[in-house]
Scaffold this active site. Sequence first.
Site, mmCIF file in Angstrom:
data_model
loop_
_atom_site.group_PDB
_atom_site.id
_atom_site.type_symbol
_atom_site.label_atom_id
_atom_site.label_comp_id
_atom_site.label_asym_id
_atom_site.label_seq_id
_atom_site.Cartn_x
_atom_site.Cartn_y
_atom_site.Cartn_z
ATOM 1 C CB ALA B 12 -0.921 -0.008 1.220
ATOM 2 N N GLY B 14 4.327 1.764 -0.536
ATOM 3 C CA GLY B 14 5.206 1.911 -1.693
ATOM 4 C C GLY B 14 4.416 2.173 -2.962
ATOM 5 C CE LYS B 190 1.569 7.045 11.583
ATOM 6 N NZ LYS B 190 1.902 6.256 10.419
ATOM 7 C CG ASN B 198 -1.941 -0.467 14.095
ATOM 8 O OD1 ASN B 198 -2.422 -0.931 13.085
ATOM 9 N ND2 ASN B 198 -1.288 0.687 14.110
#
Lengths: 310, 310
Positions: B12, B14, B190, B198
């Site tokens: 996704a 790259g 982050k 996540n």
Amino acid sequence: MLMKIAVVGVGAIGGIYGGLLANVGHDVHFLLHSDFDHVQRNGLRIDSVLGDFQLPQVNAYQSAADMPQCDVVIVALKTTANMQLAPILDVLLKPETTLLLLQNGLGAEEFLAQHYPNNSLLSGLCFICCSKIGPGHILHLDQGAIRLGEYNPQQEAGITPKMRDIAELFANTGISIHFTPNLLQARWEKLVWNIPFNGLSVVLQQSTQGLLTDRHCRDLLVELMEEVIAAANHCGFTIQPSYAQVLLHATDKMADYQPSMLLDYQNKRPLELESIYWEPIRTAAERGFDMAKTRVIAQQLAFLDQKNSP
Amino acid sequence: MLMKIAVVGVGAIGGIYGGLLANVGHDVHFLLHSDFDHVQRNGLRIDSVLGDFQLPQVNAYQSAADMPQCDVVIVALKTTANMQLAPILDVLLKPETTLLLLQNGLGAEEFLAQHYPNNSLLSGLCFICCSKIGPGHILHLDQGAIRLGEYNPQQEAGITPKMRDIAELFANTGISIHFTPNLLQARWEKLVWNIPFNGLSVVLQQSTQGLLTDRHCRDLLVELMEEVIAAANHCGFTIQPSYAQVLLHATDKMADYQPSMLLDYQNKRPLELESIYWEPIRTAAERGFDMAKTRVIAQQLAFLDQKNSP
């Protein structure tokens, strides 16, 4: 002495212990909910490591109002149903009735002692692998012993005459009764197992061996057990840190087992979060101890429980 | 200035950034793995909020040995594949090549700086909702900005000429580049989002809105964010405690979103546990801070990752 015994709640626990008591000849009266019609017609069927048996006719009731007053009232509801208890016990209790609570976790005794201060209140912690596999049909796979203590909020109750009476009741049933002089300490000891194994079995959807054989999960089990031990010791009880390893190795040797909370989850029953998680977390927090890891599990379980409710 | 750019890893991240660079005319060379045959024949297809486009012919390679040396090498592999990087970069790097790392978590820069001490090393933290939905087919749903910093283990790098070069590279692509003078601080910031969202998205199998709208789960998200902030501050960075609420409310307003780790899990790809969990946990532990709640999540993820591997 033929005792009149009421069993309130006939799931796995009420079914196996009530069934065993009836099977040795006691006068047992079962208060049922969803299984009433089936049990009234067909009785109870018990498939047990102690020997299979059937009780084709049992005293089955749909309402406490129809039941006789009893010498012993065994409370075997899930703690999630405890709000239904007061109207039932108001009817069933005589002043000399002994209450025997077969439930996990913390908090139920305080409630009962407040409402029924004149009745003896005993609790049994059940070390048993059993489940209800159909209406009135109990499967008892392994173990079965009860750790029995009398509730006394002020001090260690010691070994009391009422405890000996209950042990006598279970004579010939095949069930071992172990006395504990300090019931609340015994409850915390049981939480050392229940908090990690019940919770992780639901969050990770695994039985005991699945949890034990993964390296990271095993670490997590141990860390949670150590946190519960630390919380108990902070609350004035005495549990050795080595108890975590004792329980771990004992569970390694047990047959693979689905903890009761996993069975509740799979059957879309509410989880016993209040008694097994939130009440211990609150009790420790009041003494200044943060059960941080246990809270993570409890929050996850609360989320899953909410999504799981039918 | 026409720069020669290599993109290592065309998932996704790259795919979208490399595709956008090629689309504005840069000389981009893609190193592919599983999608090589498809992309060599059909090129890339980008469905993007910035405008859909196709690149029918791209410079596609199956082996780094066939690629030209480049001015900029963009590393967009998952961190779980970083052990494959050295043989690739050994071939692609000239002494004056700039490395641009587009990865989450901690630890990758240390490794690259050690192996390629003479190359400039920049990192971009990607704030983007995108996924690869088929071979050579990228869906870019929302956002897209990159927080860009230069790696400097000794001190704040500040705003450097190399950072301005990279920003210039992305001119006309529609991608905003925000400079950060302190890359490691930006990485911890982050993590304040990545660690709770996540992890819980995988453990509880929920997208962002599902996590945010449950009361207990929202509490847990906040507590995890607060723990990451405390860990970062313990490591010498400065993140305000209020940042947890800032991120929470920002995520409330985002479209419902499946975090990348949840997509990895669903597609049976290995989870980025080392960079997003274990390295931060170790880094904080070395400074004497126990990320206790984060460790619970990491241990659960390690268990699930193990069971999930094909």
